[in-house]
Each structure stands twice: as structure tokens, then as C-alpha cells.
Design a protein around this motif. Structure first.
Motif, PDB file in Angstrom:
ATOM      1  N   LYS A   1       0.819  -1.225   0.000  1.00  0.00           N
ATOM      2  CA  LYS A   1       0.000   0.000   0.000  1.00  0.00           C
ATOM      3  C   LYS A   1       0.850   1.271   0.000  1.00  0.00           C
ATOM      4  CE  LYS A   1      -4.167   2.017   1.274  1.00  0.00           C
ATOM      5  NZ  LYS A   1      -4.963   2.385   0.161  1.00  0.00           N
ATOM      6  N   LYS A   2       1.907   1.304   0.777  1.00  0.00           N
ATOM      7  CA  LYS A   2       2.698   2.533   0.905  1.00  0.00           C
ATOM      8  C   LYS A   2       4.106   2.377   0.322  1.00  0.00           C
ATOM      9  CE  LYS A   2      -0.022   5.343   3.084  1.00  0.00           C
ATOM     10  NZ  LYS A   2      -1.182   4.754   3.737  1.00  0.00           N
ATOM     11  N   LEU A   3       4.345   1.282  -0.365  1.00  0.00           N
ATOM     12  CA  LEU A   3       5.692   1.046  -0.897  1.00  0.00           C
ATOM     13  C   LEU A   3       5.806   1.494  -2.349  1.00  0.00           C
ATOM     14  CD1 LEU A   3       6.488  -2.519   0.553  1.00  0.00           C
ATOM     15  CD2 LEU A   3       7.035  -0.261   1.526  1.00  0.00           C
ATOM     16  N   LYS A   4       7.055   1.621  -2.804  1.00  0.00           N
ATOM     17  CA  LYS A   4       7.299   1.937  -4.216  1.00  0.00           C
ATOM     18  C   LYS A   4       7.161   0.645  -5.014  1.00  0.00           C
ATOM     19  CE  LYS A   4      10.482   5.815  -4.214  1.00  0.00           C
ATOM     20  NZ  LYS A   4      11.878   5.972  -3.783  1.00  0.00           N
ATOM     21  N   VAL A   5       6.239   0.671  -5.965  1.00  0.00           N
ATOM     22  CA  VAL A   5       5.964  -0.560  -6.713  1.00  0.00           C
ATOM     23  C   VAL A   5       6.141  -0.328  -8.223  1.00  0.00           C
ATOM     24  CG1 VAL A   5       4.298  -2.400  -7.126  1.00  0.00           C
ATOM     25  CG2 VAL A   5       4.277  -1.200  -4.940  1.00  0.00           C
ATOM     26  N   GLY A   6       6.887  -1.212  -8.840  1.00  0.00           N
ATOM     27  CA  GLY A   6       7.100  -1.137 -10.287  1.00  0.00           C
ATOM     28  C   GLY A   6       6.092  -2.002 -11.032  1.00  0.00           C
ATOM     29  N   VAL A   7       5.579  -1.462 -12.124  1.00  0.00           N
ATOM     30  CA  VAL A   7       4.641  -2.208 -12.983  1.00  0.00           C
ATOM     31  C   VAL A   7       4.948  -1.866 -14.434  1.00  0.00           C
ATOM     32  CG1 VAL A   7       2.742  -2.263 -11.287  1.00  0.00           C
ATOM     33  CG2 VAL A   7       2.903  -0.349 -12.900  1.00  0.00           C
TER      34      VAL A   7
ATOM     35  N   LYS B   1       5.635   3.147  -9.953  1.00  0.00           N
ATOM     36  CA  LYS B   1       6.627   3.450 -10.991  1.00  0.00           C
ATOM     37  C   LYS B   1       6.286   2.609 -12.225  1.00  0.00           C
ATOM     38  CE  LYS B   1       8.618   5.906  -7.881  1.00  0.00           C
ATOM     39  NZ  LYS B   1       8.181   7.311  -7.842  1.00  0.00           N
ATOM     40  N   ARG B   2       5.946   3.318 -13.295  1.00  0.00           N
ATOM     41  CA  ARG B   2       5.481   2.608 -14.497  1.00  0.00           C
ATOM     42  C   ARG B   2       6.603   2.493 -15.530  1.00  0.00           C
ATOM     43  NH1 ARG B   2       0.915   5.561 -12.677  1.00  0.00           N
ATOM     44  NH2 ARG B   2      -0.724   4.094 -12.115  1.00  0.00           N
ATOM     45  N   PHE B   3       6.759   1.278 -16.033  1.00  0.00           N
ATOM     46  CA  PHE B   3       7.827   0.997 -16.995  1.00  0.00           C
ATOM     47  C   PHE B   3       7.239   0.510 -18.309  1.00  0.00           C
ATOM     48  CE2 PHE B   3       9.599   0.737 -12.797  1.00  0.00           C
ATOM     49  CZ  PHE B   3      10.839   1.338 -12.914  1.00  0.00           C
ATOM     50  N   GLU B   4       8.056   0.696 -19.336  1.00  0.00           N
ATOM     51  CA  GLU B   4       7.672   0.322 -20.692  1.00  0.00           C
ATOM     52  C   GLU B   4       7.611  -1.197 -20.859  1.00  0.00           C
ATOM     53  OE1 GLU B   4      10.767   0.925 -24.183  1.00  0.00           O
ATOM     54  OE2 GLU B   4      10.174   2.789 -23.187  1.00  0.00           O
ATOM     55  N   SER B   5       8.413  -1.900 -20.063  1.00  0.00           N
ATOM     56  CA  SER B   5       8.382  -3.364 -20.142  1.00  0.00           C
ATOM     57  C   SER B   5       8.495  -3.937 -18.740  1.00  0.00           C
ATOM     58  CB  SER B   5       9.537  -3.892 -21.005  1.00  0.00           C
ATOM     59  OG  SER B   5      10.741  -3.891 -20.259  1.00  0.00           O
ATOM     60  N   THR B   6       8.074  -5.177 -18.594  1.00  0.00           N
ATOM     61  CA  THR B   6       8.149  -5.828 -17.282  1.00  0.00           C
ATOM     62  C   THR B   6       9.599  -6.107 -16.876  1.00  0.00           C
ATOM     63  OG1 THR B   6       5.910  -6.673 -17.462  1.00  0.00           O
ATOM     64  CG2 THR B   6       7.379  -7.859 -15.985  1.00  0.00           C
TER      65      THR B   6
ATOM     66  N   VAL C   1       7.616  -5.490  -7.413  1.00  0.00           N
ATOM     67  CA  VAL C   1       7.061  -5.450  -8.769  1.00  0.00           C
ATOM     68  C   VAL C   1       5.830  -6.354  -8.759  1.00  0.00           C
ATOM     69  CG1 VAL C   1       7.417  -6.235 -11.159  1.00  0.00           C
ATOM     70  CG2 VAL C   1       9.194  -4.898 -10.012  1.00  0.00           C
ATOM     71  N   VAL C   2       4.775  -5.902  -9.407  1.00  0.00           N
ATOM     72  CA  VAL C   2       3.585  -6.746  -9.555  1.00  0.00           C
ATOM     73  C   VAL C   2       3.391  -6.993 -11.047  1.00  0.00           C
ATOM     74  CG1 VAL C   2       1.088  -6.919  -9.215  1.00  0.00           C
ATOM     75  CG2 VAL C   2       2.522  -5.868  -7.445  1.00  0.00           C
TER      76      VAL C   2
END
Ligand code: ARG
Length: 285
Positions: A152-158, A180-185, A200-201
Motif C-alpha cells: 500500500k505505501k511502498l514503491k511498486v514497479g509495474v 513506478k510505471r515501466f515500458e516493459s516488465t 514489482v507486480v
């Protein structure tokens, strides 16, 4: 020239032209016979079906050392195409533009581990489901995360615009600056490795594959039953029912004759869950 003369002249001229044409034809016929061309009598070959795929998603789709697009999705579509009598060509297509390319007709189909969702169904058609999936969390080995709510409060990459992105957006809220949104997984997972994000989810198959192939990254995975079950489908332009029917028939055929199971075993090493055979249930969104 009198009227009669003109007519006569035209007649002669016409005959001359006809004669020349005949001569030309005759000449052609006298030329050495070209290699038999069955194409002339056979129906024109069907157009190649262009399949878009974001080939940075092993083991579903990726590029090998030779730059060829390979993977589970690719083999499934190739097998479907063989059954359906269609010719396919795969074109690497960035995820972010992939559905636009489909809508605009630049791609005839998209196979890219695409989750069937109600929202996507408004703008595209899907084949019957061909794979069951679920989101999975990747964290560093020493992480305290044990469930999805812990993010909930962490930095998450998707990866931008994926179902993983949707899930984390729902958890943290649309305005969260911790997503944090990325172009690729793989890029998101690299960021996890370097410590730029806490988790990362992403789709379980891809996370498991990445973690297994990057032991140096010191990752672990955290599953959570809260994640809704997902199913992958092949996406087609809305209304392209002719191709959709062929794809569904091909898919049914490869499931019936064991081809699908063979491909599945090659990539995932176990028998596919039977749920994938059922018609698409309500999707995640
Ligand atoms: N299954 C997820 C979704 O549909 C992620 C798919 C991403 N696929 C890819 N080739 N990058 O949103």
C-alpha cells in the motif's frame, strides 16, 4: 476523304490493329513455355495475418539471439494457424501502442499474454481463453512483504497499462506517486534489482521465469489469493468475426489433439489447468 473513304480507312486501320495484336499474342505463345504456374489457376493466396506481440515477455514472447520472436504464445498461434489454414507473421510491437495498432488495422491480431478484461472487450474482440494467469509479487529476498496489502505505501514497479498496473493503482489510488510505471516488465524487475522500487507486480509466469533466470538478483516471489484470476486471449479487431472464428476453431483443434498440451509442457513442464478449456468467465475488470 468522303464519308465512305473514312469508314473504309477506319476499317482497315482497325484490322491492322487487330492483326498486330494477334501477332503479338502469337509471338507470346511461341516463346519458350514458362515453368508451369499453378498460381494462375489456383485461387489467390490469402493475405498474411500480421500478429503483433510485445516480445519482451519471456517465456510468452521474446527475441532469441538471432532476433527471432519465440515463446509459448508464438508456438500456440503458429499451431492454431496451421490448423486454421492461415499464414501468420509476428511483428514486435511495443505494449503501449499495441491495441492502437490493432484498432487501426496495422496488426490483425495481438498475442501478447493479453488478459481478457471487460474493459478491453469494449474495444476489441478476444478468442476463447488459452492460458490461466494471476498477478504475482516480486520482492528482494530480505523483504518483509508477505501479502499484496503490504504494498500500500511502498514503491511498486509495474508495466504501464497492464493488469498489474491496474491492481496496484486500485490498491494505492490513482494519484499515488509510489507507482513506478515501466515500458516493459523486465525493466521494472531490473529496477527492483537495483533498489529503485520495493516490489514489482506482474503476471506470475513472467515473474517466475525472470526470478529463476536471474539468481544474482536475489528475488523472491509472494503470491496472494486476493489477486483475481486472469485468462489470456488472442485479441482481434472488433467485428473481425471471420478471423476470430478461424482462431477459435484452430484453438479448439490444438486442445483436442494434444498439440496445446505439448507446447504447454515444453514451457511450463506440467499439464495445463483444465479451467483454460472453459469459456471465458467474467474477467478481472
Ligand atoms: N497480462 C497482462 C495484461 O494483459 C500483461 C501482459 C503484458 N504482455 C506483454 N507482452 N508485455 O495486462
Amino acid at each position: 476523304m468522303t464519308m465512305l473513304d473514312t469508314r473504309r480507312f477506319l476499317q482497315i486501320a482497325g484490322l491492322t490493329v487487330a492483326g498486330l495484336l494477334l501477332a503479338a499474342c502469337g509471338k507470346k505463345e511461341e516463346a519458350p513455355a514458362p515453368a508451369p504456374a499453378p498460381v494462375a489457376s489456383a485461387p489467390a493466396p490469402a493475405r498474411v495475418v500480421v500478429v503483433g506481440t510485445d516480445a519482451a515477455y519471456a517465456p510468452f514472447e521474446s527475441q532469441n539471439e538471432k532476433g527471432e520472436i519465440v515463446g509459448f504464445d508464438i508456438e500456440v498461434v503458429q499451431a492454431i494457424a496451421a490448423k486454421a489454414g492461415i499464414e501468420v507473421k509476428f511483428v514486435n510491437t511495443p505494449w503501449e501502442g499495441i491495441f492502437n495498432a490493432l484498432g487501426q488495422g496495422d496488426r490483425d491480431m495481438v498475442v501478447s499474454a493479453v488478459t481478457i478484461t471487460d474493459e478491453r472487450k469494449q474495444t476489441m474482440d478476444f478468442s476463447n481463453p488459452y492460458f490461466d494467469a494471476q498477478q504475482l509479487i516480486a520482492v528482494k529476498e530480505n523483504s518483509k512483504v508477505t501479502k499484496f496489502a503490504d504494498l500500500k505505501k511502498l514503491k511498486v514497479g509495474v508495466q504501464t497499462g497492464t493488469t498489474g498496473d491496474e491492481a496496484v493503482t486500485k490498491l494505492q489510488g490513482k494519484t499515488s506517486t509510489n507507482i513506478k510505471r515501466f515500458e516493459s516488465t523486465p525493466l521494472a524487475l531490473k529496477e527492483l534489482e537495483s533498489g529503485g522500487v520495493d516490489a514489482v507486480v506482474a503476471d506470475n509466469g513472467v515473474v517466475i521465469h525472470y526470478v529463476a533466470n536471474n539468481p544474482g538478483g536475489k528475488f523472491k516471489t509472494v503470491a496472494d489469493a486476493e489477486f483475481v484470476p486472469e485468462q489470456y486471449g488472442i485479441a482481434l479487431k472488433k467485428g473481425n468475426t471471420e478471423l476470430l472464428d478461424k482462431v477459435n476453431q484452430g484453438l479448439a483443434a490444438i486442445k483436442a489433439d494434444g498439440t496445446y498440451d505439448q507446447i504447454y509442457a515444453k514451457y511450463f513442464g506440467q499439464a495445463p489447468a483444465k479451467a483454460a478449456d472453459a469459456p471465458a468467465p467474467a474477467a478481472s475488470k
